[in-house]
Every structure is written in C-alpha cells, then in structure tokens.
Design a protein around this motif. Structure first.
Motif, PDB file in Angstrom:
ATOM      1  N   THR A  29       0.829  -1.195   0.000  1.00 20.95           N
ATOM      2  CA  THR A  29       0.000   0.000   0.000  1.00 20.95           C
ATOM      3  C   THR A  29       0.870   1.252   0.000  1.00 20.95           C
ATOM      4  O   THR A  29       1.894   1.314   0.686  1.00 20.95           O
ATOM      5  CB  THR A  29      -0.922   0.011   1.234  1.00 20.95           C
ATOM      6  N   GLY A  30       0.461   2.248  -0.763  1.00 21.44           N
ATOM      7  CA  GLY A  30       1.241   3.463  -0.914  1.00 21.44           C
ATOM      8  C   GLY A  30       1.067   4.459   0.223  1.00 21.44           C
ATOM      9  O   GLY A  30       0.275   4.267   1.141  1.00 21.44           O
ATOM     10  N   TYR A  31       1.851   5.522   0.130  1.00 21.41           N
ATOM     11  CA  TYR A  31       1.781   6.681   1.027  1.00 21.41           C
ATOM     12  C   TYR A  31       2.057   6.351   2.486  1.00 21.41           C
ATOM     13  O   TYR A  31       1.592   7.045   3.388  1.00 21.41           O
ATOM     14  CB  TYR A  31       0.420   7.385   0.882  1.00 21.41           C
ATOM     15  N   GLY A  32       2.806   5.292   2.743  1.00 21.51           N
ATOM     16  CA  GLY A  32       3.255   5.005   4.099  1.00 21.51           C
ATOM     17  C   GLY A  32       2.465   3.978   4.862  1.00 21.51           C
ATOM     18  O   GLY A  32       2.816   3.634   6.000  1.00 21.51           O
ATOM     19  N   ASP A  33       1.410   3.449   4.270  1.00 20.74           N
ATOM     20  CA  ASP A  33       0.622   2.423   4.955  1.00 20.74           C
ATOM     21  C   ASP A  33       1.164   1.047   4.587  1.00 20.74           C
ATOM     22  O   ASP A  33       0.484   0.217   3.992  1.00 20.74           O
ATOM     23  CB  ASP A  33      -0.854   2.554   4.568  1.00 20.74           C
ATOM     24  N   ASP A  34       2.405   0.817   4.973  1.00 23.53           N
ATOM     25  CA  ASP A  34       3.111  -0.409   4.605  1.00 23.53           C
ATOM     26  C   ASP A  34       3.932  -0.876   5.800  1.00 23.53           C
ATOM     27  O   ASP A  34       4.228  -0.093   6.706  1.00 23.53           O
ATOM     28  CB  ASP A  34       4.016  -0.168   3.389  1.00 23.53           C
ATOM     29  N   PRO A  35       4.333  -2.146   5.823  1.00 25.46           N
ATOM     30  CA  PRO A  35       5.044  -2.663   7.006  1.00 25.46           C
ATOM     31  C   PRO A  35       6.428  -2.061   7.212  1.00 25.46           C
ATOM     32  O   PRO A  35       6.906  -1.974   8.336  1.00 25.46           O
ATOM     33  CB  PRO A  35       5.119  -4.170   6.742  1.00 25.46           C
ATOM     34  N   TRP A  36       7.096  -1.647   6.137  1.00 23.97           N
ATOM     35  CA  TRP A  36       8.436  -1.059   6.279  1.00 23.97           C
ATOM     36  C   TRP A  36       8.355   0.297   6.982  1.00 23.97           C
ATOM     37  O   TRP A  36       9.159   0.582   7.866  1.00 23.97           O
ATOM     38  CB  TRP A  36       9.103  -0.916   4.914  1.00 23.97           C
ATOM     39  N   THR A  37       7.396   1.105   6.585  1.00 28.41           N
ATOM     40  CA  THR A  37       7.236   2.407   7.226  1.00 28.41           C
ATOM     41  C   THR A  37       6.845   2.236   8.687  1.00 28.41           C
ATOM     42  O   THR A  37       7.330   2.962   9.562  1.00 28.41           O
ATOM     43  CB  THR A  37       6.175   3.245   6.483  1.00 28.41           C
ATOM     44  N   ALA A  38       6.007   1.258   8.961  1.00 26.80           N
ATOM     45  CA  ALA A  38       5.611   0.999  10.348  1.00 26.80           C
ATOM     46  C   ALA A  38       6.814   0.580  11.183  1.00 26.80           C
ATOM     47  O   ALA A  38       6.998   1.060  12.318  1.00 26.80           O
ATOM     48  CB  ALA A  38       4.533  -0.081  10.390  1.00 26.80           C
ATOM     49  N   GLU A  39       7.658  -0.301  10.638  1.00 28.10           N
ATOM     50  CA  GLU A  39       8.828  -0.764  11.394  1.00 28.10           C
ATOM     51  C   GLU A  39       9.838   0.366  11.574  1.00 28.10           C
ATOM     52  O   GLU A  39      10.421   0.520  12.657  1.00 28.10           O
ATOM     53  CB  GLU A  39       9.484  -1.949  10.688  1.00 28.10           C
ATOM     54  N   ALA A  40      10.057   1.154  10.521  1.00 28.60           N
ATOM     55  CA  ALA A  40      10.990   2.279  10.628  1.00 28.60           C
ATOM     56  C   ALA A  40      10.512   3.278  11.672  1.00 28.60           C
ATOM     57  O   ALA A  40      11.323   3.823  12.451  1.00 28.60           O
ATOM     58  CB  ALA A  40      11.150   2.955   9.267  1.00 28.60           C
ATOM     59  N   THR A  41       9.224   3.525  11.713  1.00 27.56           N
ATOM     60  CA  THR A  41       8.665   4.443  12.700  1.00 27.56           C
ATOM     61  C   THR A  41       8.884   3.918  14.115  1.00 27.56           C
ATOM     62  O   THR A  41       9.251   4.676  15.030  1.00 27.56           O
ATOM     63  CB  THR A  41       7.157   4.644  12.443  1.00 27.56           C
ATOM     64  N   GLN A  42       8.707   2.621  14.290  1.00 30.81           N
ATOM     65  CA  GLN A  42       8.939   2.011  15.603  1.00 30.81           C
ATOM     66  C   GLN A  42      10.398   2.161  16.023  1.00 30.81           C
ATOM     67  O   GLN A  42      10.695   2.436  17.197  1.00 30.81           O
ATOM     68  CB  GLN A  42       8.542   0.538  15.573  1.00 30.81           C
ATOM     69  N   LYS A  43      11.302   1.988  15.071  1.00 30.67           N
ATOM     70  CA  LYS A  43      12.723   2.104  15.394  1.00 30.67           C
ATOM     71  C   LYS A  43      13.092   3.543  15.750  1.00 30.67           C
ATOM     72  O   LYS A  43      13.926   3.790  16.630  1.00 30.67           O
ATOM     73  CB  LYS A  43      13.571   1.585  14.232  1.00 30.67           C
ATOM     74  N   LEU A  44      12.489   4.511  15.063  1.00 29.09           N
ATOM     75  CA  LEU A  44      12.737   5.909  15.411  1.00 29.09           C
ATOM     76  C   LEU A  44      12.208   6.220  16.802  1.00 29.09           C
ATOM     77  O   LEU A  44      12.845   6.964  17.567  1.00 29.09           O
ATOM     78  CB  LEU A  44      12.110   6.829  14.369  1.00 29.09           C
ATOM     79  N   ASN A  45      11.061   5.640  17.167  1.00 32.98           N
ATOM     80  CA  ASN A  45      10.542   5.823  18.519  1.00 32.98           C
ATOM     81  C   ASN A  45      11.453   5.179  19.558  1.00 32.98           C
ATOM     82  O   ASN A  45      11.620   5.704  20.669  1.00 32.98           O
ATOM     83  CB  ASN A  45       9.131   5.264  18.636  1.00 32.98           C
ATOM     84  N   ALA A  46      12.051   4.049  19.201  1.00 30.74           N
ATOM     85  CA  ALA A  46      12.980   3.395  20.127  1.00 30.74           C
ATOM     86  C   ALA A  46      14.213   4.261  20.363  1.00 30.74           C
ATOM     87  O   ALA A  46      14.789   4.260  21.459  1.00 30.74           O
ATOM     88  CB  ALA A  46      13.392   2.029  19.575  1.00 30.74           C
ATOM     89  N   VAL A  47      14.628   5.020  19.343  1.00 30.72           N
ATOM     90  CA  VAL A  47      15.807   5.878  19.450  1.00 30.72           C
ATOM     91  C   VAL A  47      15.478   7.188  20.156  1.00 30.72           C
ATOM     92  O   VAL A  47      16.203   7.641  21.044  1.00 30.72           O
ATOM     93  CB  VAL A  47      16.391   6.157  18.053  1.00 30.72           C
ATOM     94  N   PHE A  48      14.371   7.836  19.754  1.00 27.64           N
ATOM     95  CA  PHE A  48      14.081   9.195  20.222  1.00 27.64           C
ATOM     96  C   PHE A  48      13.025   9.256  21.319  1.00 27.64           C
ATOM     97  O   PHE A  48      12.812  10.318  21.900  1.00 27.64           O
ATOM     98  CB  PHE A  48      13.638  10.059  19.040  1.00 27.64           C
ATOM     99  N   GLY A  49      12.345   8.152  21.597  1.00 30.18           N
ATOM    100  CA  GLY A  49      11.356   8.143  22.659  1.00 30.18           C
ATOM    101  C   GLY A  49       9.938   8.110  22.134  1.00 30.18           C
ATOM    102  O   GLY A  49       9.666   8.430  20.976  1.00 30.18           O
ATOM    103  N   PRO A  50       8.991   7.738  22.983  1.00 31.20           N
ATOM    104  CA  PRO A  50       7.598   7.571  22.556  1.00 31.20           C
ATOM    105  C   PRO A  50       6.937   8.878  22.131  1.00 31.20           C
ATOM    106  O   PRO A  50       5.937   8.859  21.404  1.00 31.20           O
ATOM    107  CB  PRO A  50       6.921   6.983  23.790  1.00 31.20           C
ATOM    108  N   GLU A  51       7.476  10.030  22.566  1.00 24.80           N
ATOM    109  CA  GLU A  51       6.874  11.306  22.194  1.00 24.80           C
ATOM    110  C   GLU A  51       7.224  11.725  20.772  1.00 24.80           C
ATOM    111  O   GLU A  51       6.669  12.690  20.240  1.00 24.80           O
ATOM    112  CB  GLU A  51       7.301  12.416  23.173  1.00 24.80           C
ATOM    113  N   ALA A  52       8.146  11.011  20.145  1.00 21.95           N
ATOM    114  CA  ALA A  52       8.581  11.353  18.787  1.00 21.95           C
ATOM    115  C   ALA A  52       7.545  10.893  17.763  1.00 21.95           C
ATOM    116  O   ALA A  52       7.092   9.755  17.791  1.00 21.95           O
ATOM    117  CB  ALA A  52       9.928  10.706  18.486  1.00 21.95           C
ATOM    118  N   THR A  53       7.189  11.799  16.851  1.00 21.95           N
ATOM    119  CA  THR A  53       6.284  11.475  15.753  1.00 21.95           C
ATOM    120  C   THR A  53       7.011  11.764  14.456  1.00 21.95           C
ATOM    121  O   THR A  53       7.467  12.893  14.241  1.00 21.95           O
ATOM    122  CB  THR A  53       4.989  12.292  15.826  1.00 21.95           C
TER     123      THR A  53
END
Length: 340
Positions: A29-53
C-alpha cells in the motif's frame, strides 16, 4: 572518481541497498501504509522516545521546509547563523515556503549561543514587526563544529522562556553523536529540541529524511504540510525501509565514526605542512583549511573539492563513511609530491 568534496558524493551502504531491494518484494500500500514504514517508525521511537512522531520526506531541504512550516506562521521570523544551510544553500526554499523573515546572525564557528540570540528577541506583540518564533541550528554546523548537549539545552531553555521553538537540522547528527559519545536522544529531545530534520543521506543512505516532532502542537498539521510541500512519497517504503538497517546494530554510529576517524587522519597529514592552516576546530568529518595558491592549484588538479572562501584560499574537505585507507594514502602521497 574519489574525492573529498562532500559526503553527499559517497556511495550507499550495502545493508541499505539490500533493504531497498527487499522492500521491492511484491506490492504494498502506498503513502506510508506499509510494514516497512511501520517498522521504521517504531525504530525511530525506540531511538528518540515515545513522544517522537516521524514523517518521512524526500530530502533535506524538504525536511527543513516542512519542519519550519509546522512551527511558524508567515508573520513569524526564523533566527539562524549566517552560514546556516537554510540561509545559504537552499535557494530560499524555507523562507518562500514559510513566508517568514529569516534573521541571520554572524558567528565565528557556525554556532549560535544564547548571547548571540538575545539581541534579536524583541518586539514581541508589536504588529509592525516579525515575531521571533524559531531558532534553527545545524548539528553538525556548516563549519564542522559540534554543539554540546549543554549548548543545545541553553538555547532551548532561552527559547522556551519566550514561547519559541528550537529546530535542529540533523543532517550530520550521527557525526556529532560520534564525536560527543552520546545518544541521538540525549542530543535532541532530552536537550530541548522541539522538531528535528533527521537525515542519513550523508552517512550511508541513498535518499530520504525524517521530520521528527517532539511537540504535540507541531505534529498536529504535519501530515498536511508534508503533502502540500510535495514531500509525501507515494512509494514510501523505499524511503522508510532504509531507516531499518540504518538504526539497527548502530550502523548509523559505525558509519559516522568511520567518517570522523578518516577526517582525523587527514588532519594529521595536513598538519605536517606549516603552509596549511586549519581555520576551524576539527570535530566531525569536515575540515576547513587555508593553503597557498600554487599548492592549491596543484591539489585541485588531482582532487575535486569545494572552496569555502576563495579570497582567503580556504578550502573544505569532507570525509565519508566509505573513505578508505587508500584514499588517505593517496592524498598523503599527493601532498608530498606538491610540497616536495
């Protein structure tokens, strides 16, 4: 051609290329509704904290423009160093896209301080004047220098006392962390940064950045600003997938350390020649130096690199994650030949 011109000229790390290839498997699915974007977002939250969007975008100019739009309205002003990327190297895109006045402050080392900023914090509430709202800093600065955690916090505390925001351009954030021996979270959200342009293109990625908001009110309209700014990728998985290996097993840090160590080796070679003078502290993977005219001409015949200040014969070298021992040895041999 091997050069010391820019870490933008370096190649893509094999693990990043493999991640892009893996993301090319089947449809998604396009525009970010895909598993790679979801995993990358989770990894960024792991690095910068849960408040990071996080919001993935195409490039650094787009990231800065999107971040600054989220933090301003057109009657605001943006404060930065006179050498800042948004002021010098982005063709006026942030000013055009925000509608804001950009106030540039002269510095000797590319870094702002509370003392430099304070004289520009005036006319609040006066409708005849632009209202100061955001300070932009680069980590690493455009002159290769690094803000310490304490320096970032001092700026953030000053701004927050005036209901202002701190935007960090983290195009070389990894190199700064490698120098300071700290985490990316410590140098950003923990130090009071409100919104971050987070890049890896200069450190082994192919393309793409992430705008990371640490404030709910800045996050609110970012999805719309990204779309209006032509920074929403339809096949976003190819951007976001790169962040997965980049953040795994500290690849970002490993790459940055390689670049910084290579820069230190280059500096050690340059310092063997009294005719070559460093013009900035060497704290990252950027080296600024002056060199006499004739040796400069000969060096330019061998290597492509940028002149920072032609009036002073000031040049800039930049090492990369893939700068090799052979690259450095060849430079050493070239300088020996030039200076006899």
């Amino acid at each position: 051609m091997r050069s010391f011109a820019s870490d933008n000229n370096s190649g893509v790390h094999p693990l990043i290329l493999a991640a892009i290839s893996q993301a090319n498997n089947n449809h998604a699915t396009g525009y970010g509704d895909d598993p790679w974007t979801a995993e990358a977002t989770q990894k960024l939250n792991a690095v910068f904290g849960p408040e990071a969007t996080s919001f993935f975008v195409f490039n650094g100019t787009g990231a800065n423009s999107v971040a600054l739009q989220a933090a301003t309205r057109s009657f605001h002003s943006i404060i930065c160093a006179e050498t800042a990327h948004i002021y010098v190297d982005e063709c006026g895109a942030p000013a055009r896209m925000t509608g804001c006045t950009v106030t540039a402050i002269p510095t000797t080392d590319g870094k702002l301080t509370p003392e430099l900023i304070k004289p520009h914090l005036h006319n609040f509430g006066v409708c005849h004047h632009p209202q100061p709202k955001v300070v932009y800093i680069s980590q690493v600065s455009e002159l290769g220098t690094v803000y310490t955690i304490e320096e970032v916090k001092a700026i953030a505390d000053l701004l927050h006392a005036h209901n202002m925001y701190l935007h960090m351009d983290g195009a070389r954030l990894a190199n700064a962390c490698a120098f300071l021996k700290c985490t990316m979270k410590q140098l950003t959200v923990d130090a009071g940064v409100d919104i971050l342009s987070f890049g890896g293109t200069k450190n082994g990625m192919m393309m793409g950045e992430a705008v990371i908001s640490f404030r709910e009110e800045l996050t609110e309209n970012l999805q719309y600003i990204r779309k209006q700014s032509a920074q929403l990728a339809s096949k976003m998985r190819y951007l976001s997938a790169q962040f997965i290996p980049y953040l795994e097993n500290n690849l970002w840090l490993e790459n940055a350390m390689r670049a910084n160590i290579s820069a230190q080796k280059v500096v050690e070679i340059l310092q063997t020649y009294p005719e070559i003078k460093l013009t900035q502290k060497m704290e990252s993977n950027q080296i600024f130096f002056t060199i006499p005219t004739e040796p400069l001409r000969k060096l330019q015949e061998k290597y492509f690199f940028y002149m920072w200040n032609e009036a002073k014969n000031e040049a800039r070298f930049v090492t990369s994650w893939d700068t090799t021992g052979e690259d450095i040895a060849n430079l050493e041999a070239t300088l020996k030949n030039i200076f006899g």
